[in-house]
Design a protein around this motif. Sequence first.
Motif, PDB file in Angstrom:
ATOM      1  N   ILE A 103       0.837  -1.205   0.000  1.00  0.00           N
ATOM      2  CA  ILE A 103       0.000   0.000   0.000  1.00  0.00           C
ATOM      3  C   ILE A 103       0.871   1.254   0.000  1.00  0.00           C
ATOM      4  O   ILE A 103       0.603   2.211  -0.744  1.00  0.00           O
ATOM      5  N   VAL A 104       1.919   1.263   0.804  1.00  0.00           N
ATOM      6  CA  VAL A 104       2.823   2.420   0.835  1.00  0.00           C
ATOM      7  C   VAL A 104       3.495   2.595  -0.525  1.00  0.00           C
ATOM      8  O   VAL A 104       3.678   3.721  -1.001  1.00  0.00           O
ATOM      9  N   ARG A 105       3.875   1.495  -1.170  1.00  0.00           N
ATOM     10  CA  ARG A 105       4.429   1.582  -2.523  1.00  0.00           C
ATOM     11  C   ARG A 105       3.441   2.241  -3.481  1.00  0.00           C
ATOM     12  O   ARG A 105       3.823   3.065  -4.317  1.00  0.00           O
ATOM     13  N   SER A 106       2.174   1.867  -3.366  1.00  0.00           N
ATOM     14  CA  SER A 106       1.153   2.425  -4.257  1.00  0.00           C
ATOM     15  C   SER A 106       0.963   3.916  -4.022  1.00  0.00           C
ATOM     16  O   SER A 106       0.684   4.669  -4.965  1.00  0.00           O
ATOM     17  N   LEU A 157       2.545  13.139  -5.607  1.00  0.00           N
ATOM     18  CA  LEU A 157       3.902  12.696  -5.307  1.00  0.00           C
ATOM     19  C   LEU A 157       4.725  12.571  -6.581  1.00  0.00           C
ATOM     20  O   LEU A 157       5.926  12.798  -6.582  1.00  0.00           O
ATOM     21  N   MET A 158       4.068  12.185  -7.677  1.00  0.00           N
ATOM     22  CA  MET A 158       4.788  12.013  -8.930  1.00  0.00           C
ATOM     23  C   MET A 158       5.333  13.326  -9.453  1.00  0.00           C
ATOM     24  O   MET A 158       6.248  13.356 -10.264  1.00  0.00           O
ATOM     25  N   ASN A 159       4.769  14.427  -8.978  1.00  0.00           N
ATOM     26  CA  ASN A 159       5.279  15.730  -9.402  1.00  0.00           C
ATOM     27  C   ASN A 159       6.606  16.064  -8.750  1.00  0.00           C
ATOM     28  O   ASN A 159       7.310  16.964  -9.196  1.00  0.00           O
ATOM     29  N   THR A 160       6.926  15.374  -7.658  1.00  0.00           N
ATOM     30  CA  THR A 160       8.218  15.598  -6.990  1.00  0.00           C
ATOM     31  C   THR A 160       8.922  14.254  -6.884  1.00  0.00           C
ATOM     32  O   THR A 160       8.581  13.420  -6.045  1.00  0.00           O
ATOM     33  N   GLY A 161       9.883  14.038  -7.762  1.00  0.00           N
ATOM     34  CA  GLY A 161      10.541  12.751  -7.870  1.00  0.00           C
ATOM     35  C   GLY A 161      11.142  12.257  -6.571  1.00  0.00           C
ATOM     36  O   GLY A 161      11.081  11.079  -6.250  1.00  0.00           O
ATOM     37  N   THR A 162      11.718  13.156  -5.779  1.00  0.00           N
ATOM     38  CA  THR A 162      12.384  12.756  -4.542  1.00  0.00           C
ATOM     39  C   THR A 162      11.388  12.157  -3.553  1.00  0.00           C
ATOM     40  O   THR A 162      11.634  11.091  -2.974  1.00  0.00           O
ATOM     41  N   SER A 163      10.248  12.825  -3.363  1.00  0.00           N
ATOM     42  CA  SER A 163       9.232  12.336  -2.426  1.00  0.00           C
ATOM     43  C   SER A 163       8.695  10.984  -2.868  1.00  0.00           C
ATOM     44  O   SER A 163       8.499  10.077  -2.053  1.00  0.00           O
ATOM     45  N   SER A 164       8.474  10.823  -4.159  1.00  0.00           N
ATOM     46  CA  SER A 164       7.977   9.565  -4.687  1.00  0.00           C
ATOM     47  C   SER A 164       8.980   8.452  -4.448  1.00  0.00           C
ATOM     48  O   SER A 164       8.607   7.340  -4.041  1.00  0.00           O
ATOM     49  N   VAL A 206      10.415   3.302   1.282  1.00  0.00           N
ATOM     50  CA  VAL A 206       9.805   2.962   2.570  1.00  0.00           C
ATOM     51  C   VAL A 206       8.888   1.745   2.414  1.00  0.00           C
ATOM     52  O   VAL A 206       8.939   0.795   3.200  1.00  0.00           O
ATOM     53  N   GLY A 207       8.033   1.772   1.391  1.00  0.00           N
ATOM     54  CA  GLY A 207       7.148   0.635   1.144  1.00  0.00           C
ATOM     55  C   GLY A 207       7.914  -0.637   0.843  1.00  0.00           C
ATOM     56  O   GLY A 207       7.581  -1.711   1.360  1.00  0.00           O
ATOM     57  N   GLU A 219       5.614   5.922 -18.327  1.00  0.00           N
ATOM     58  CA  GLU A 219       4.447   6.501 -17.646  1.00  0.00           C
ATOM     59  C   GLU A 219       3.522   5.443 -17.045  1.00  0.00           C
ATOM     60  O   GLU A 219       2.606   5.765 -16.278  1.00  0.00           O
ATOM     61  N   ASP A 220       3.725   4.190 -17.402  1.00  0.00           N
ATOM     62  CA  ASP A 220       2.839   3.119 -16.927  1.00  0.00           C
ATOM     63  C   ASP A 220       3.224   2.581 -15.553  1.00  0.00           C
ATOM     64  O   ASP A 220       2.525   1.715 -15.013  1.00  0.00           O
ATOM     65  N   LEU A 221       4.321   3.063 -14.988  1.00  0.00           N
ATOM     66  CA  LEU A 221       4.819   2.492 -13.735  1.00  0.00           C
ATOM     67  C   LEU A 221       3.797   2.527 -12.593  1.00  0.00           C
ATOM     68  O   LEU A 221       3.710   1.556 -11.821  1.00  0.00           O
ATOM     69  N   PRO A 222       2.988   3.610 -12.430  1.00  0.00           N
ATOM     70  CA  PRO A 222       1.999   3.611 -11.333  1.00  0.00           C
ATOM     71  C   PRO A 222       1.006   2.452 -11.395  1.00  0.00           C
ATOM     72  O   PRO A 222       0.554   1.963 -10.355  1.00  0.00           O
ATOM     73  N   ILE A 223       0.670   1.994 -12.608  1.00  0.00           N
ATOM     74  CA  ILE A 223      -0.270   0.877 -12.745  1.00  0.00           C
ATOM     75  C   ILE A 223       0.316  -0.388 -12.124  1.00  0.00           C
ATOM     76  O   ILE A 223      -0.396  -1.191 -11.514  1.00  0.00           O
ATOM     77  N   LEU A 224       1.627  -0.550 -12.271  1.00  0.00           N
ATOM     78  CA  LEU A 224       2.306  -1.728 -11.738  1.00  0.00           C
ATOM     79  C   LEU A 224       2.115  -1.836 -10.226  1.00  0.00           C
ATOM     80  O   LEU A 224       1.865  -2.917  -9.692  1.00  0.00           O
ATOM     81  N   HIS A 225       2.220  -0.700  -9.508  1.00  0.00           N
ATOM     82  CA  HIS A 225       2.055  -0.716  -8.052  1.00  0.00           C
ATOM     83  C   HIS A 225       0.674  -1.222  -7.659  1.00  0.00           C
ATOM     84  O   HIS A 225       0.526  -2.029  -6.733  1.00  0.00           O
ATOM     85  N   CYS A 226      -0.339  -0.755  -8.357  1.00  0.00           N
ATOM     86  CA  CYS A 226      -1.713  -1.130  -8.016  1.00  0.00           C
ATOM     87  C   CYS A 226      -1.978  -2.608  -8.296  1.00  0.00           C
ATOM     88  O   CYS A 226      -2.610  -3.297  -7.483  1.00  0.00           O
ATOM     89  N   VAL A 227      -1.504  -3.098  -9.434  1.00  0.00           N
ATOM     90  CA  VAL A 227      -1.722  -4.502  -9.798  1.00  0.00           C
ATOM     91  C   VAL A 227      -1.060  -5.437  -8.790  1.00  0.00           C
ATOM     92  O   VAL A 227      -1.660  -6.422  -8.345  1.00  0.00           O
ATOM     93  N   TYR A 228       0.168  -5.121  -8.377  1.00  0.00           N
ATOM     94  CA  TYR A 228       0.894  -5.994  -7.451  1.00  0.00           C
ATOM     95  C   TYR A 228       0.395  -5.876  -6.012  1.00  0.00           C
ATOM     96  O   TYR A 228       0.720  -6.720  -5.172  1.00  0.00           O
ATOM     97  N   GLY A 229      -0.400  -4.859  -5.732  1.00  0.00           N
ATOM     98  CA  GLY A 229      -0.966  -4.727  -4.388  1.00  0.00           C
ATOM     99  C   GLY A 229      -2.155  -5.646  -4.147  1.00  0.00           C
ATOM    100  O   GLY A 229      -2.448  -5.999  -2.992  1.00  0.00           O
ATOM    101  N   ILE A 230      -2.821  -6.095  -5.215  1.00  0.00           N
ATOM    102  CA  ILE A 230      -4.033  -6.915  -5.083  1.00  0.00           C
ATOM    103  C   ILE A 230      -3.751  -8.250  -4.391  1.00  0.00           C
ATOM    104  O   ILE A 230      -4.419  -8.600  -3.403  1.00  0.00           O
TER     105      ILE A 230
END
Length: 489
Positions: free
Chosen positions: A130-133, A140-147, A153-154, A212-223
């Motif tokens: 969840i933290v990864r997602s 967060l994606m607007n600031t690379g460091t925070s992302s 952390v996740g 640009e598809d990387l955020p989708i990966l986080h959601c799929v692997y969280g299921i």
Amino acid sequence: MAEADIHHEPVHNAHDDAGQLPVAEEDASYERCQALGKLSQVRLYNKRWFVLAVVCLLNSSNAMLWISFAPVADLAAINLKCSLDTINYLSLVYLIISIPMGFIASWLLDTLGLNYAIIISSWLNMTGSIVRSVSAVTFLMNTGTSSLVCLFVGQSICAVAQPLVLFVPAKLAAVWFPEHQRATANMIASMSNPFGIFLANILSPVIVSRAEDLPILHCVYGIPAVLACILATAGVHEKAPPTPPSVSAVNSASEPFFAGLKQLIKNKAYIILMICFGSGLGIFTAFSAFLEQILCFNGYSNFISGLCGALFIVFGAIGALLCGLYVDRTKKFTEVVKISFALTAFTVIVFAVVSNLKKVAPLLVVICSLLGFFGFAIYPISMELAVECSYPVGEGSSTGLAFISGQVQGLIYMVLFQSLTKPYAASPLSSCGKNQTEIYDWSIATLVMAGICSIGTCIFIIFFHTDYKRLKAELAAEKEKHEDQLVHE
């Protein structure tokens, strides 16, 4: 209730006897088994298959989260605006964290029990996913460091769960399964981890075709992480079945944790197994994490590297299944592991040579398939062998220390292999990310990988010899029980 009381009484006595006997000596193990032989019967529960399924799902999920970026390392680096080394650290963090956590996981598994290990690891795994997602949220994606910080952390939380997840199979097999199903159950639970890596090698390139598809990966692997947590919390409540499935099962947690560690470090056969198995596990970890980067230098696409990684796992599962069934029938643990080590070392040598050639994709696919077939047979059988040569030390301790050895060596190898790469200016022949200005030649690193694997194989084949202490204990107990029956008759 009366039946449960009858069966629990011998368990209590066996534990009391274990605390009074010098467990390091074979005679003591034999005497312990005479006490265990008084068990009047054993019983199997169908719920063992549910617990096994939950462990498999949890193991697969954790492995997917670990290796999710490796098959698309170049695109992940572009999306996160960081270097390939930073992406590699997302895999490396698992090894760094799991080394100190491994001792805690071994203690928890042998002291608190299997159910606590499964539930705690499932919650850690879900929380980390969840933290990864959250790192993929738009603001967060607007600031690379925070992302990137959120992502690390996740990933670190998932890494805390990994030792518990990896140490469970041998304990699960010993506590819930009978003697003739232990190796197979251990194989299924153990192979669910590389199956998760297989899914990641297939899904990551499919999901992330653009940076640009990387955020989708986080959601799929969280299921699967969420599903595993729900099933573990709702359905895994027992530390062990009411009646043990085998004579040795009642003794699976009798040895005190620190006393067990002391016995392990004095056991020559176990130390050799721990070092050599750890070397193989470390090589496997580095191979899985760096495969895409090794192949892309010579122009192989993410699809080819993903296919190689996927078939590596598929044929590995086939090899492990066949060997697990064979060992369950013959009990030839040592012979199977030694032969598998030799064939694996030979295949790694061939890969080190062929991976530096261009336009031989079909050959690479075959080599990776053979590497998986031979290499994965070592994994679950070695876990059973670790328990056999160290009995009556708890399964969490004997398998846990071997895995910690693998994590330490994996960390060393990943750092070593990266340091042996040679940077080159990006070439049109390379497939390593279109926007990268520098790529790396892994030819020296792969040759060193083959050398390490060969040395470990020679050491194991020449120096490893052991008795199967758990099997001997069970045979002695069965003999004692049979003699008692004859006396009563």
